[in-house]
Structures are given as structure tokens and as C-alpha cells.
Scaffold this motif. Structure first.
Motif, PDB file in Angstrom:
ATOM      1  N   ALA A  34     -13.939  25.574  -9.016  1.00 18.95           N
ATOM      2  CA  ALA A  34     -14.348  25.722  -7.613  1.00 18.95           C
ATOM      3  C   ALA A  34     -14.975  24.442  -7.070  1.00 18.95           C
ATOM      4  CB  ALA A  34     -15.354  26.871  -7.481  1.00 18.95           C
ATOM      5  N   ASN A  35     -15.502  23.587  -7.935  1.00 16.08           N
ATOM      6  CA  ASN A  35     -16.361  22.486  -7.477  1.00 16.08           C
ATOM      7  C   ASN A  35     -15.636  21.394  -6.691  1.00 16.08           C
ATOM      8  OD1 ASN A  35     -18.622  23.694  -8.664  1.00 16.08           O
ATOM      9  ND2 ASN A  35     -18.188  22.745 -10.642  1.00 16.08           N
ATOM     10  N   MET A  36     -14.600  20.816  -7.264  1.00 14.44           N
ATOM     11  CA  MET A  36     -13.953  19.682  -6.615  1.00 14.44           C
ATOM     12  C   MET A  36     -13.249  20.050  -5.301  1.00 14.44           C
ATOM     13  SD  MET A  36     -13.579  16.502  -6.493  1.00 14.44           S
ATOM     14  CE  MET A  36     -14.054  15.852  -8.091  1.00 14.44           C
ATOM     15  N   PRO A  37     -12.423  21.122  -5.263  1.00 14.25           N
ATOM     16  CA  PRO A  37     -11.789  21.441  -3.982  1.00 14.25           C
ATOM     17  C   PRO A  37     -12.793  21.814  -2.894  1.00 14.25           C
ATOM     18  CG  PRO A  37     -11.327  23.140  -5.624  1.00 14.25           C
ATOM     19  CD  PRO A  37     -11.927  21.980  -6.340  1.00 14.25           C
ATOM     20  N   THR A  38     -13.887  22.500  -3.294  1.00 16.76           N
ATOM     21  CA  THR A  38     -14.897  22.895  -2.302  1.00 16.76           C
ATOM     22  C   THR A  38     -15.647  21.672  -1.787  1.00 16.76           C
ATOM     23  OG1 THR A  38     -15.160  24.947  -3.563  1.00 16.76           O
ATOM     24  CG2 THR A  38     -16.768  24.513  -1.850  1.00 16.76           C
ATOM     25  N   ALA A  39     -15.928  20.721  -2.673  1.00 21.80           N
ATOM     26  CA  ALA A  39     -16.612  19.489  -2.258  1.00 21.80           C
ATOM     27  C   ALA A  39     -15.749  18.706  -1.274  1.00 21.80           C
ATOM     28  CB  ALA A  39     -16.945  18.628  -3.475  1.00 21.80           C
ATOM     29  N   MET A  40     -14.446  18.608  -1.560  1.00 26.71           N
ATOM     30  CA  MET A  40     -13.542  17.879  -0.656  1.00 26.71           C
ATOM     31  C   MET A  40     -13.390  18.606   0.676  1.00 26.71           C
ATOM     32  SD  MET A  40     -10.586  16.201  -3.075  1.00 26.71           S
ATOM     33  CE  MET A  40      -9.958  17.752  -3.704  1.00 26.71           C
ATOM     34  N   ALA A  41     -13.332  19.940   0.614  1.00 24.18           N
ATOM     35  CA  ALA A  41     -13.253  20.723   1.852  1.00 24.18           C
ATOM     36  C   ALA A  41     -14.537  20.561   2.661  1.00 24.18           C
ATOM     37  CB  ALA A  41     -13.013  22.196   1.522  1.00 24.18           C
ATOM     38  N   TYR A  42     -15.671  20.478   1.968  1.00 22.22           N
ATOM     39  CA  TYR A  42     -16.967  20.270   2.634  1.00 22.22           C
ATOM     40  C   TYR A  42     -16.957  18.946   3.401  1.00 22.22           C
ATOM     41  CZ  TYR A  42     -22.063  20.486   3.216  1.00 22.22           C
ATOM     42  OH  TYR A  42     -23.331  20.558   3.750  1.00 22.22           O
ATOM     43  N   VAL A  43     -16.460  17.905   2.739  1.00 22.94           N
ATOM     44  CA  VAL A  43     -16.364  16.591   3.390  1.00 22.94           C
ATOM     45  C   VAL A  43     -15.498  16.673   4.641  1.00 22.94           C
ATOM     46  CG1 VAL A  43     -15.448  14.241   3.163  1.00 22.94           C
ATOM     47  CG2 VAL A  43     -16.771  15.238   1.299  1.00 22.94           C
ATOM     48  N   ALA A  44     -14.356  17.360   4.520  1.00 22.67           N
ATOM     49  CA  ALA A  44     -13.451  17.508   5.664  1.00 22.67           C
ATOM     50  C   ALA A  44     -14.131  18.255   6.811  1.00 22.67           C
ATOM     51  CB  ALA A  44     -12.180  18.240   5.235  1.00 22.67           C
ATOM     52  N   ASP A  45     -15.020  19.211   6.459  1.00 18.20           N
ATOM     53  CA  ASP A  45     -15.733  19.982   7.486  1.00 18.20           C
ATOM     54  C   ASP A  45     -16.737  19.130   8.257  1.00 18.20           C
ATOM     55  OD1 ASP A  45     -14.416  22.289   6.690  1.00 18.20           O
ATOM     56  OD2 ASP A  45     -16.065  23.009   5.435  1.00 18.20           O
ATOM     57  N   VAL A  46     -17.441  18.245   7.544  1.00 14.09           N
ATOM     58  CA  VAL A  46     -18.588  17.555   8.151  1.00 14.09           C
ATOM     59  C   VAL A  46     -18.285  16.140   8.646  1.00 14.09           C
ATOM     60  CG1 VAL A  46     -20.213  18.899   6.752  1.00 14.09           C
ATOM     61  CG2 VAL A  46     -19.505  16.630   5.954  1.00 14.09           C
ATOM     62  N   THR A  47     -17.038  15.687   8.488  1.00 12.84           N
ATOM     63  CA  THR A  47     -16.696  14.338   8.944  1.00 12.84           C
ATOM     64  C   THR A  47     -15.692  14.397  10.086  1.00 12.84           C
ATOM     65  OG1 THR A  47     -14.969  14.193   7.237  1.00 12.84           O
ATOM     66  CG2 THR A  47     -17.109  13.194   6.724  1.00 12.84           C
ATOM     67  N   THR A  48     -15.757  13.391  10.933  1.00 13.22           N
ATOM     68  CA  THR A  48     -14.739  13.235  11.964  1.00 13.22           C
ATOM     69  C   THR A  48     -13.497  12.632  11.307  1.00 13.22           C
ATOM     70  OG1 THR A  48     -15.631  11.044  12.474  1.00 13.22           O
ATOM     71  CG2 THR A  48     -16.434  12.896  13.803  1.00 13.22           C
ATOM     72  N   PRO A  49     -12.310  12.805  11.917  1.00 12.80           N
ATOM     73  CA  PRO A  49     -11.082  12.278  11.296  1.00 12.80           C
ATOM     74  C   PRO A  49     -11.152  10.792  10.937  1.00 12.80           C
ATOM     75  CG  PRO A  49     -10.510  13.759  13.072  1.00 12.80           C
ATOM     76  CD  PRO A  49     -12.003  13.607  13.123  1.00 12.80           C
ATOM     77  N   GLU A  50     -11.785   9.970  11.800  1.00 12.65           N
ATOM     78  CA  GLU A  50     -11.834   8.527  11.518  1.00 12.65           C
ATOM     79  C   GLU A  50     -12.761   8.181  10.363  1.00 12.65           C
ATOM     80  OE1 GLU A  50     -14.420   9.194  15.274  1.00 12.65           O
ATOM     81  OE2 GLU A  50     -12.533   9.924  14.432  1.00 12.65           O
ATOM     82  N   ASN A  51     -13.720   9.068  10.056  1.00 12.39           N
ATOM     83  CA  ASN A  51     -14.635   8.820   8.935  1.00 12.39           C
ATOM     84  C   ASN A  51     -14.311   9.652   7.699  1.00 12.39           C
ATOM     85  OD1 ASN A  51     -16.265   6.862  10.163  1.00 12.39           O
ATOM     86  ND2 ASN A  51     -17.470   8.419  11.229  1.00 12.39           N
ATOM     87  N   ARG A  52     -13.181  10.365   7.738  1.00 17.47           N
ATOM     88  CA  ARG A  52     -12.794  11.251   6.640  1.00 17.47           C
ATOM     89  C   ARG A  52     -12.613  10.479   5.325  1.00 17.47           C
ATOM     90  NH1 ARG A  52     -10.151  15.814   7.808  1.00 17.47           N
ATOM     91  NH2 ARG A  52     -11.730  15.854   9.436  1.00 17.47           N
ATOM     92  N   GLY A  53     -11.957   9.326   5.406  1.00 18.07           N
ATOM     93  CA  GLY A  53     -11.736   8.513   4.207  1.00 18.07           C
ATOM     94  C   GLY A  53     -13.033   8.070   3.559  1.00 18.07           C
ATOM     95  N   LYS A  54     -14.009   7.695   4.401  1.00 15.70           N
ATOM     96  CA  LYS A  54     -15.319   7.288   3.888  1.00 15.70           C
ATOM     97  C   LYS A  54     -15.977   8.432   3.135  1.00 15.70           C
ATOM     98  CE  LYS A  54     -19.906   5.744   5.419  1.00 15.70           C
ATOM     99  NZ  LYS A  54     -20.749   5.432   6.601  1.00 15.70           N
ATOM    100  N   GLY A  55     -15.923   9.633   3.698  1.00 19.42           N
ATOM    101  CA  GLY A  55     -16.522  10.795   3.054  1.00 19.42           C
ATOM    102  C   GLY A  55     -15.864  11.111   1.723  1.00 19.42           C
ATOM    103  N   MET A  56     -14.535  11.085   1.683  1.00 22.75           N
ATOM    104  CA  MET A  56     -13.809  11.348   0.435  1.00 22.75           C
ATOM    105  C   MET A  56     -14.118  10.266  -0.599  1.00 22.75           C
ATOM    106  SD  MET A  56     -12.220  14.187   0.830  1.00 22.75           S
ATOM    107  CE  MET A  56     -11.555  15.269   2.117  1.00 22.75           C
ATOM    108  N   GLY A  57     -14.273   9.028  -0.131  1.00 16.76           N
ATOM    109  CA  GLY A  57     -14.609   7.926  -1.031  1.00 16.76           C
ATOM    110  C   GLY A  57     -15.978   8.100  -1.656  1.00 16.76           C
ATOM    111  N   ILE A  58     -16.928   8.641  -0.880  1.00 14.62           N
ATOM    112  CA  ILE A  58     -18.277   8.878  -1.403  1.00 14.62           C
ATOM    113  C   ILE A  58     -18.241   9.910  -2.528  1.00 14.62           C
ATOM    114  CG2 ILE A  58     -20.499   9.975  -0.791  1.00 14.62           C
ATOM    115  CD1 ILE A  58     -20.299   8.468   1.898  1.00 14.62           C
ATOM    116  N   VAL A  59     -17.463  10.973  -2.347  1.00 12.86           N
ATOM    117  CA  VAL A  59     -17.310  11.978  -3.409  1.00 12.86           C
ATOM    118  C   VAL A  59     -16.667  11.336  -4.641  1.00 12.86           C
ATOM    119  CG1 VAL A  59     -16.136  14.113  -4.087  1.00 12.86           C
ATOM    120  CG2 VAL A  59     -17.214  13.956  -1.850  1.00 12.86           C
TER     121      VAL A  59
END
Length: 388
Positions: free
Chosen positions: A109-134
Motif C-alpha cells: 500500500a505504501n508506494m502507490p499511496t505515496a505517489m498518489a498523495y504527491v499527485a493530489d497535493v501538487t500542481t501539474p507543473e510541480n508534479r515531477g518535483k514532488g515525485m522526485g522528492i519521494v
């Protein structure tokens, strides 16, 4: 809605989760051996965890679209902690298998939920940055975890498992008190409709991205399974030197993921970053064939690690932007394809190594070229859909 405080907390959560994973990596083979595990049984012990993740990651991703990210993440962390404590108290081999199965089912459950969390809290232009942080959190956890596990295993083989369990419990507390739910109530109904089928995400051009991730995971796990033997034969490197090499590679990958992925995707877009990462990975595979010392091994493996490190966050970012399914369903399925690559990669790499010691890296470069061709196919399909 972008939440500045959410990403640092999520970084800490995933860092602690991966510290726990990393702690037991150098210990588990010897621990299982003490309980009478044969090499085949040890291989099955490793594989059963990835198999459970393959099966259950999409299930948890889909559930997170329905009931929220926070409760699913807490289930995953609690399951991880439970599996570590069972392993710590194990007296027979079957108990280790039971713990690995429980851990695989729940922690998927951990990795997909963490990535989905990033997608929820970031704007499309900052999505890559959020995924990179994870991705950086994951990389750093794997850098420090094995070192901690190696140190504490000297006093007791079970001690690293207790430490990993305690680390997971601390993570659980952090999530409960500090991590806010990211799935907005007004999006809940839409997400429930999107998550009707876990294979909903595997439609249209986005389906190609899952196959691309499978190839990347396959080549990476093949390298991880064989490089120790390759470096020993080519450069006479031992376990301690290899530990330092993988630590250097981990640091290089984490630095690029945490500091550059966001900037690169914002400037050039995920597509160009994915292609660049694949090209650098292919070059890294080729350079590995010329390893002849500690220095060349560290440099060439780091080149590979940097290229490989930018691909997963960029694929995750692009997928959550383009999929018609919920974020959790999409990232859960992506984790499943990643796990499939990790199941197939090690035995395939080992078989290729038995034919010729350089073959896993030659095939890795070929697979990278295949991934590049596959991305071009994705671009064409996406363009056709867009114009229609």
C-alpha cells in the motif's frame, strides 16, 4: 491543491519506511540461513514479498481512491511493522515466510499511496518535483538502512528487525499526527467512479508507460542481482567495497531525484527527461563492462544510477497527468509492473551471467533501447488521441 508542508512530511515518512527496508537487507540472508534456509528457499523468501506486492499494490491504490490516502498508508506501515517484529521473534523458517507474505500484502500500500498523495497535493507543473522528492527519500533510505543493519547485526541477528519494526511504529505516529489527508471530499465521488476497475488505468496511451516501467525495473534488478559477482571477477572487489559503491550510487541517484527532476521536468517536460534518463542508463550499462577498479565501478555505476533515478519519478508524474483512472489506481498498477520486473529480473540476470559475465549489462543496454522505442510509440499514440 498544493500543500507546501505535506511534501517534507511525506519525504520523512518514505525515508523512514525505506530505512526499515534497508536495515534488514544485509541481515536477512544470514538470518534465514541460521534457520536452515537453502539457497533456493532464500530466493523464494525474497521473491514471495515482490509477488505479494505485484498482486496487492493495485488493490490498495484503488482503495486509496475510495477512502483516502492516509488510512491506507497507515495500514501499510502497520503491516510493515508487524512483519518486522514477527521476523525478529521468528524461530523457524516458516515464520519468516509468513512475515514476508504479511509484509508484502500490507506494505504494498505504501508506494502507490505515496505517489498518489504527491499527485493530489501538487500542481501539474510541480508534479515531477514532488515525485522526485519521494524518489530521493527512497534512495536515501536504502543508503543509510543497510549500514545501520550491518552495524547492529554484530550484537544480535534479530536486533535489526526490532529496529526496523520500531522505525515503522515511529512512522505510523508521524502519519497519524502530522500527515493530513490529501484526497479532497469533492473529488471523492469522481475518484470512486474512476476506480471501478483496477485495470481502468491500463487503457489508452498510458498503458505503454506501464510496460516501459516494467522494462526499466527488469534491467535494474538484473544488474543488482549480478553486479557483486561481476565486480569480484573483474576488479577483485569484496563485500565492504561493494557496500560503499552502492552507497555512492544511492547518493548520486537521490541527489538528482531530489534536486534536479523537478527543475528538468518543469523546463523540458517529463517526456524528454524520461528519454534522457534511458539514454544515460544505456551508457551506464555499456560502461559497466569496462569496470576494472573500485573507482571505475563507483563512477560507472553512479552514471547508471543517475540515469535510472530520473525515470521512475518522471513516469509517475506523466502517468498521473494523463491517466483517466484515479491517481491511486494508476500508481498502484505502476507499482505492480515495477514488482513484476523485480521478480523476473534477478533470475533472468543470473541466467545471463552464467552464459557470459557481461551479458546482463549488454542485455540491459538493449532493454534500454527497447524502452526508448516504446516511449516513441507512447508519444505517437498520445498524439493521435490528442488530435482526435
Amino acid at each position: 491543491m498544493e500543500t507546501k508542508k505535506a511534501l517534507p512530511i511525506l519525504f520523512l515518512v518514505m525515508f523512514l519506511v525505506m530505512i526499515g527496508f534497508g536495515i534488514i537487507i544485509p541481515v536477512l540472508p544470514f538470518y534465514a540461513e541460521e534457520m536452515g534456509a537453502s539457497p533456493t528457499q532464500l530466493g523464494l523468501l525474497m521473491a514471495v514479498y515482490s509477488l505479494m506486492q505485484l498482486i496487492f499494490a493495485p488493490v490498495w491504490g484503488k482503495l486509496s481512491d475510495r477512502i483516502g490516502r492516509k488510512p491506507i498508508m497507515m495500514i501499510g506501515i502497520a503491516g510493515l511493522s508487524l512483519s518486522f517484529f514477527i521476523q525478529a521473534m521468528a524461530t523457524e523458517l516458516w515464520m519468516l515466510f509468513a512475515a514476508r507474505i504479511i509484509g508484502g500484502v500490507l506494505s504494498s500500500a505504501n508506494m502507490p499511496t505515496a505517489m498518489a498523495y504527491v499527485a493530489d497535493v501538487t500542481t501539474p507543473e510541480n508534479r515531477g518535483k514532488g515525485m522526485g522528492i519521494v524518489g530521493a527519500a527512497v534512495g536515501l533510505g536504502f543508503v543509510f538502512g543497510p549500514a545501520i543493519g550491518g552495524i547492529f547485526s554484530k550484537s544480535s541477528m534479530s536486533m535489526p528487525f526490532y529496529l526496523a519494526g520500531a522505525s515503522s511504529l515511529i512512522t505510523l505516529v508521524i502519519i497519524f499526527f502530522f500527515l493530513k489527508e490529501s484526497l479532497q471530499k469533492d473529488n471523492n465521488a469522481a475518484n470512486q467512479n474512476k476506480a471501478e476497475s483496477r485495470w481502468k488505468a491500463f487503457t489508452g496511451p498510458a498503458s505503454v508507460l506501464f510496460l516501459l516501467q516494467l522494462l526499466i525495473s527488469l534491467s535494474l534488478s538484473g544488474l543488482e542481482a549480478t553486479f557483486a559477482y561481476f565486480a569480484a571477477q573483474k576488479a577483485g572487489l569484496g563485500a565492504t567495497q561493494l557496500g560503499y559503491i552502492f552507497m555512492i550510487m544511492g547518493f548520486a541517484g537521490a541527489l538528482v531525484q531530489g534536486g534536479m527532476v523537478g527543475r528538468l521536468t518543469k523546463k523540458y517536460g517529463e517526456g524528454k527527461v524520461i528519454q534522457g534518463g534511458i539514454v544515460v542508463s544505456a551508457i551506464g550499462f555499456g560502461l559497466i563492462l569496462f569496470v576494472d577498479s573500485f573507482t571505475t565501478a563507483a563512477i560507472f555505476l553512479s552514471i547508471f544510477g543517475i540515469g535510472n533515478g530520473v525515470i521512475r519519478p518522471s513516469v509517475s508524474s506523466l502517468l498521473t497527468k494523463t491517466t483517466d483512472a484515479g491517481h491511486g489506481s494508476a500508481t498502484g498498477l505502476l507499482s505492480s509492473f515495477d514488482s513484476l520486473g523485480r521478480i523476473i529480473g534477478p533470475p533472468l540476470g543470473g541466467w545471463l551471467f552464467s552464459l557470459s559475465i557481461g551479458l546482463p549489462y549488454i542485455s540491459g543496454a538493449i532493454i534500454s533501447v527497447m524502452a526508448l522505442v516504446l516511449y516513441q510509440f507512447y508519444r505517437t499514440k498520445a498524439l493521435v488521441v490528442k488530435t482526435n
